[in-house]
Design a protein around this motif. Structure first.
Motif: not given
Length: 801
Positions: A564-569, A574-577, A598-609
């Motif tokens: 998903l990171e390759r296809l969607l970014g 969907t990648t974040l989920s 992975v949690y830390e990276q995901t939470v930071a991205a979700m807060e931003r997006v």
């Protein structure tokens, strides 16, 4: 023989015979109406001049009965009193001529009817204290000459169905239906046989809308049929509406029955404006009250619709609330207007079917949200009324669309309302299968929605059965490799997983293999199937629901996240989920060293997006804080993080939000782990109060309710805090409720429950703290063990109910 005018005595010199009146005989009891009678009294006692009072209302509401009763019992000081049926000019003339003859009998052979009517008018203009009742005035022009000629001190009392043409009348009184208790009194006084079974009498009066004529008709029918109960009469109305509305008991003229009493009014309305009759038939399919005018728009242009509503209002067939822009109609007018009768030109089966289809289309258009967001609080009563009144065999494709829209609305509400969606989806599916067959796209969509509703309501066996049927149909029609077939196989596998067993995981592996061979490993459909496959592993491990086989789930999600990171970014939702699920899988597998980054990276991205308050962000942050705590982070820091997670969740979604309960659970555990019972106890008490409020209002599934488990936890917390008596008090308070819930084993025994409670009561009042502590430990352990098969003392960290 013609008498010269000079041969008559002056009308002023003609006295009225004592006690002269021709009031109609009104058999049966007179019930209620005290307020209306008082108002008639007040106006009749006013100062001189001609006083004209008008009683208006729906046909059958009792205008004539009230006028006759008032004139006979409370019109003191009026003489003579004369009743004239005034539904046509000839009827008015006939009534006046009869009055002249009653004053001077010899004139009957000397004057023609027009001359007699003129003589009566002459008499009225030069006498006082008379009362003339003009009953059932259909056209005010028919009585206008009479009102204009009489300028003395008499009184006119007019009854009419017209509501809006009495501007020059002294007082206008609208007559409404009887009060609930008055209608019941009218029914029971008529059905007076000793020992008579009156089961369902109140329900019958309510169905009849407390309309006096309808109640009288039903009462007479019941009195004539001693073996018939009101409940049985209701059943006859449901099964044979046309016959029950058209005929009454022996001795009641058919023209006085419901089907006939409104016929003249409908004739005039249809003759004056056919659109008004069409509007009335459409109104018949909605709920009786607060019908938005937007539900009447259609073929008629706005001026024609406005004219139609005005005409129906004038004839008391509807009432309008200008403040809300809505229309109301009596439920019996509706019932009659939607009951086919080939002999009634206003109620042919074709006209009624057309009206039903128009009402359905109006509701479909407004609930679809095509032009504006639907206001379900306004529309839902009318949707439910139409679907209740329309037989399922008459449903069209438009009806099926309305059913599905309504079902989708309910799926977005609380647990009890989600269960209501099943009935709408089931009826929609049956309609589409009848109209188009099992393989039509619309039928397949309806089957999907019904199966999903079954999953949401935890009826997974029925969901599996539906998707098995759908899969067989699609494989036959489209082939096993068609995308729609593969999607259905995915749904089936998911339902099988939820239903238990490993079959779902196997089905998902088959679906994943099929998708990979058709689409390639990096196509969106393949990745979705892989995500579902990992969820299947998550749910089907022998260790219990949603614990999962992480050894197999982790690599599937690792592969999906990378693809998903390759296809969607990396920042696509969907990648974040998927990355969030991967972190959860790491955590469940005990690899918190991988989970936390992975949690830390995901939470930071979700807060931003997505934003800090997005539900997905809050959930991920909650799981991150839990992972910190499970990784043996210092207790105070872990507690602080969990307190913040709870505050975020309740601030965003309130105490009843989906994340609030798991947030509170984790914080309670953290307090207990830190030995901080002072803060764990009030949080448990709050959780119990919130859960009870949710249960009372139907906001949670009562079968999955955790109130007993929380009570055990609260008692345990008091015991661990060194307060065994408080622990016992909690158990005593809740025991009666807990003891009769399934899953308590020996506590369910009728002898064990009171005996155990006596032990608790004794411990509560004894001074032996050591004995109280031992008993509290025993109670907590016993009840906790009994509940463990159905309730967990604290729900596990699965983020779901």
């Amino acid at each position: 023989m013609q008498l010269q005018p000079g041969g008559l005595r002056p009308a002023a010199e003609v006295p009225a015979p004592a006690g002269l009146h021709n009031l109609p005989l009104r058999p049966g009891p007179f019930i209620g109406r005290s307020g209306e009678l008082d108002r008639l009294d007040a106006v009749s006692r006013g100062p001189g001049g001609v006083v004209v009072q008008a009683l208006h209302g729906l046909g059958g509401v009792g205008k004539s009965t009230l006028a006759s009763y008032w004139a006979a019992t409370r019109a003191d000081g009026f003489a003579p009193i004369w009743w004239i049926t005034a539904d046509s000019p000839s009827a008015v003339q006939h009534g006046l001529a009869a009055f002249a003859v009653a004053l001077e009998a010899e004139l009957s052979v000397l004057l023609s009817p027009p001359a007699l009517a003129e003589r009566a008018l002459q008499w009225l203009t030069c006498h006082t204290d008379w009362l003339i009742v003009l009953d059932n005035v259909i056209d005010p022009a028919d009585v206008a000459p009479v009102l204009a000629r009489t300028a003395s001190h008499g009184r006119f009392l007019i009854t009419s169905r017209l509501a809006t043409t009495w501007q020059h009348v002294t007082t206008v009184l609208r007559l409404d239906v009887l009060a609930e208790d008055e209608a019941l009194d009218l029914l029971t006084r008529t059905v007076t046989a000793p020992g008579r079974d009156l089961d369902g009498a109140a329900d019958l009066c309510a169905r009849l809308g407390h309309l006096p004529l309808a109640v009288e008709q039903a009462a007479a029918y019941l009195a004539q049929n001693p073996l018939l109960t009101p409940r049985a009469y209701l059943d006859l109305m449901d099964r044979y509406p046309a016959g029950m509305y058209a005929h009454g008991a022996v001795g009641i003229e058919d023209r006085r029955t419901l089907a006939r009493v409104w016929r003249p009014t409908l004739d005039r309305i249809a003759g004056s404006l056919p659109t008004a009759a069409d509007v009335l038939r459409v109104l018949a399919w909605y709920a009786p009250d607060r019908i938005p005018v937007t539900l009447l728009e259609g073929p008629a242009d706005p001026p024609a619709l406005s004219h139609a509503i005005g005409l129906l209002t004038a004839y008391s067939m509807v009432t309008v609330d200008a403040s809300t822009g809505t229309v109301s109609i009596h439920r019996l007018v509706q019932a009659l207007a939607r009951t086919p009768d080939p002999d009634d030109p206003h109620r042919t089966p074709e006209l009624i079917a057309q009206a039903r289809d128009r009402a359905t289309a109006h509701l479909r258009d407004l609930t679809s949200g095509q032009s504006a967001e639907p206001d379900w609080s306004v529309l839902l009563p009318h949707v439910e009324a139409l679907l209740d009144h329309a037989p399922a065999h008459t449903d069209t494709a438009t009806t099926a669309e309305l059913l599905e829209l309504t079902g989708l609305f309910f799926t977005g509400l609380n647990w009890n309302e989600i269960r209501r969606s099943v009935g709408f989806f089931r009826r929609a599916l049956a309609t589409l299968e009848r109209l188009f067959g099992p393989g039509h796209p619309a039928t397949l969509t309806a089957r999907d929605r019904l199966a999903d509703a079954y999953v949401r309501t935890r009826d997974t066996e029925r969901a599996v059965s539906l998707w098995e049927d759908a899969l067989a149909t699609l494989e036959r029609l489209l082939g096993p490799g068609h995308p729609t077939t593969l999607t259905t196989r995915e749904h089936l596998a998911d339902a099988q997983c939820r239903a238990g067993g490993t079959g779902g995981a196997i089905s998902r592996e088959q679906a994943l293999a099929a998708l990979e061979s058709m689409l390639g490993p990096d196509r969106a459909g393949t990745l979705t199937a892989g995500d579902h496959l990992a969820l299947a592993y998550f749910r089907t491990e022998e260790t219990g629901f949603q614990e999962g086989d992480m050894r197999r789930a982790v690599p599937v999600w690792e592969q999906a996240a990378a693809a998903l990171e390759r296809l969607l970014g990396p920042d696509h939702p969907t990648t974040l989920s998927t990355r969030h699920r991967l972190a959860l899988a790491y955590s469940r597998a005990g690899d918190r060293g991988k989970a936390i980054p992975v949690y830390e990276q995901t939470v930071a991205a979700m807060e931003r997006v997505l934003g800090a308050d997005h539900p997905s962000t809050l959930t991920a942050r909650l799981h991150l804080n839990t992972a910190y705590g499970n990784a043996h982070e210092p207790g105070t820091r872990a507690v602080s993080r969990l307190e913040q997670a709870l505050a975020d969740s309740e601030r965003r979604h309130g105490p009843h939000g989906l994340l609030a309960r798991p947030s509170r659970n984790r914080l309670i555990r953290a307090y207990r782990a830190a030995g901080d019972f002072g803060r764990a106890i009030p949080l448990l008490e709050r959780e119990i109060a919130i859960s009870k409020a949710q249960q009372e209002h139907g906001w949670i599934d009562t079968e999955g309710d955790d109130i007993p488990g929380y009570c055990i936890e609260l008692a345990r917390a008091h015991r661990e805090a060194g307060d065994p008596r408080r622990a016992i008090r909690v158990l005593v308070q809740e025991l009666a409720e807990l003891a009769y819930l399934p899953g308590l084993g020996h506590a369910h025994d009728s002898d064990a429950v009171p005996a155990f409670r006596r032990l608790l009561d004794r411990a509560l009042h004894e001074h032996d703290e050591e004995e109280a502590g031992r008993l509290a430990d025993r109670a907590v352990a016993m009840l906790g063990a009994g509940l463990d098969r159905r309730w967990r003392p604290l729900p596990r960290d699965n983020g779901r109910r």
